[in-house]
Write a protein that holds these residues in place. Structure first.
Motif, PDB file in Angstrom:
ATOM      1  N   ALA A  79       1.099  -1.581   0.192  1.00 15.59           N
ATOM      2  CA  ALA A  79       0.244  -0.042  -0.550  1.00 15.59           C
ATOM      3  C   ALA A  79       0.707   1.566   0.099  1.00 15.59           C
ATOM      4  O   ALA A  79       0.710   1.844  -0.548  1.00 15.59           O
ATOM      5  CB  ALA A  79      -0.865   0.030   0.826  1.00 15.59           C
ATOM      6  N   ASP A  80       1.602   0.979   0.856  1.00 13.30           N
ATOM      7  CA  ASP A  80       2.941   2.825   0.702  1.00 13.30           C
ATOM      8  C   ASP A  80       3.637   2.606  -0.603  1.00 13.30           C
ATOM      9  O   ASP A  80       4.131   4.110  -0.875  1.00 13.30           O
ATOM     10  CB  ASP A  80       4.047   2.150   1.781  1.00 13.30           C
ATOM     11  CG  ASP A  80       2.991   2.350   2.877  1.00 13.30           C
ATOM     12  OD1 ASP A  80       1.498   2.598   3.266  1.00 13.30           O
ATOM     13  OD2 ASP A  80       4.025   2.010   4.226  1.00 13.30           O
ATOM     14  N   ALA A  81       3.278   2.044  -1.433  1.00  8.12           N
ATOM     15  CA  ALA A  81       3.899   2.158  -2.996  1.00  8.12           C
ATOM     16  C   ALA A  81       3.126   2.536  -3.827  1.00  8.12           C
ATOM     17  O   ALA A  81       3.219   3.250  -4.955  1.00  8.12           O
ATOM     18  CB  ALA A  81       5.034   0.923  -3.548  1.00  8.12           C
ATOM     19  N   LEU A  82       2.206   2.352  -3.099  1.00  6.40           N
ATOM     20  CA  LEU A  82       0.285   3.356  -4.089  1.00  6.40           C
ATOM     21  C   LEU A  82       0.616   4.752  -3.842  1.00  6.40           C
ATOM     22  O   LEU A  82       0.593   4.742  -2.989  1.00  6.40           O
ATOM     23  CB  LEU A  82      -0.616   3.021  -4.365  1.00  6.40           C
ATOM     24  CG  LEU A  82      -0.241   1.091  -4.237  1.00  6.40           C
ATOM     25  CD1 LEU A  82      -1.781   0.018  -4.075  1.00  6.40           C
ATOM     26  CD2 LEU A  82       0.181   0.371  -5.426  1.00  6.40           C
ATOM     27  N   ARG A  83       0.169   5.704  -5.949  1.00  2.45           N
ATOM     28  CA  ARG A  83      -0.110   7.057  -5.508  1.00  2.45           C
ATOM     29  C   ARG A  83      -1.666   5.973  -4.680  1.00  2.45           C
ATOM     30  O   ARG A  83      -2.476   5.865  -4.834  1.00  2.45           O
ATOM     31  CB  ARG A  83      -0.778   7.411  -6.824  1.00  2.45           C
ATOM     32  CG  ARG A  83      -1.453   8.587  -7.483  1.00  2.45           C
ATOM     33  CD  ARG A  83      -1.807   8.912  -8.360  1.00  2.45           C
ATOM     34  NE  ARG A  83      -1.960  10.435  -8.577  1.00  2.45           N
ATOM     35  CZ  ARG A  83      -4.021  10.763  -8.481  1.00  2.45           C
ATOM     36  NH1 ARG A  83      -4.777   8.898  -8.632  1.00  2.45           N
ATOM     37  NH2 ARG A  83      -4.646  10.962  -8.243  1.00  2.45           N
TER      38      ARG A  83
END
Length: 273
Positions: A48-52
């Motif tokens: 989730a932390d890598a998603l826009r």
């Protein structure tokens, strides 16, 4: 994709809804999410932390704004505090994510930041009979930046609020939509910074017209639909005051409302095709 954050963990909502929108909010969506969380039925969203992070409300039918809703901001704008809400619109295609790169319009010389508390409507509302009904129509709250081009908005015969408030990506929302019963919207700290220097620092308790009053008032003039967003106004400390320079390419603007998260936008000059 729709998601919910609880105690630092992000859960995938695609099993419940395709988006956080008016249909979801009107269909008891918040309660359904809470039941699913309590039952442990929602999967963790991987990476989730890598998603826009997009806006927490899918494109609303209307973005309704209240102007000069803090007395000190009205004063720095050269106006007397209003005796009834000043209402205008922004196009819904101005909405952007809270961390998206932010374009300064090609000819803009006076692009300005405005930290604001945003109301998200949860039920159709028209001719509400009381302020209490206004409060009951609120699904939740979001952090917003009501970016404004002052040269387009104010001076001369051509100065129009619609022109100054309708520019692409000029309404970053989020990162979160917090349900109305999860926050005291009448006593939240609002702050903004430009390149790390504080610009605005006020509380929603300073609003001339509180959130429930705003919803009730606006419902007398238009139908508010589930998923619509109302921006409640900005406190003092914007560039229009003359105390600070307007946004320049390379500037970083950050905004925060206690309990609603923090935004960060890096600004660049949009080039003409």
């Amino acid at each position: 994709m729709p998601a919910v954050v609880q105690e630092g963990t992000t859960y995938d909502l695609r099993g419940l809804t395709g988006d956080i929108d008016g249909a979801f909010l009107a269909g008891d969506g918040v309660a359904r999410v809470r039941r699913a969380l309590d039952a442990g039925e929602l999967p963790v969203l991987p990476d989730a932390d890598a998603l826009r992070v997009g806006a927490p409300v899918a494109r609303p039918a209307a973005v309704v704004c209240v102007g000069m809703n803090y007395a000190a901001h009205a004063a720095e704008s050269g106006a007397a505090p209003p005796t009834r809400p000043v209402v205008f619109f922004k196009p819904s295609n101005t909405i952007a994510g809270p961390y998206d790169a932010a374009p300064i319009p090609p000819a803009s010389e006076k692009y300005d930041w405005e930290v604001e508390l945003g109301i998200v409507i949860g039920r159709e509302s028209s001719y509400l009979s009381s302020v209490e009904e206004g409060a009951a129509a609120i699904a939740g709250y979001v952090l917003a930046n009501d970016l404004s081009e002052r040269e387009y908005q104010i001076p001369g015969d051509a100065g129009q609020w619609t022109k100054g408030k309708s520019l692409p990506a000029s309404t970053p929302l989020g990162p979160w939509l917090v349900p109305a019963d999860g926050i005291d919207a009448g006593n939240l700290r609002l702050q903004s910074w430009v390149n790390g220097e504080i610009r605005q620092d006020s509380k929603t308790s300073d609003l001339i017209f509180d959130c429930a009053t705003v919803v009730h008032h606006i419902s007398q003039y238009m139908v508010l639909e589930p998923g619509d967003v109302i921006l409640t106004g900005t406190p003092e400390g914007v560039a229009l005051s003359g105390r600070f320079p307007y946004i320049q390419p390379g500037d970083v603007v950050e905004l925060e409302i206690a309990g609603l998260g923090r935004q960060r936008q890096e600004y660049f000059r949009k080039e003409l095709p």
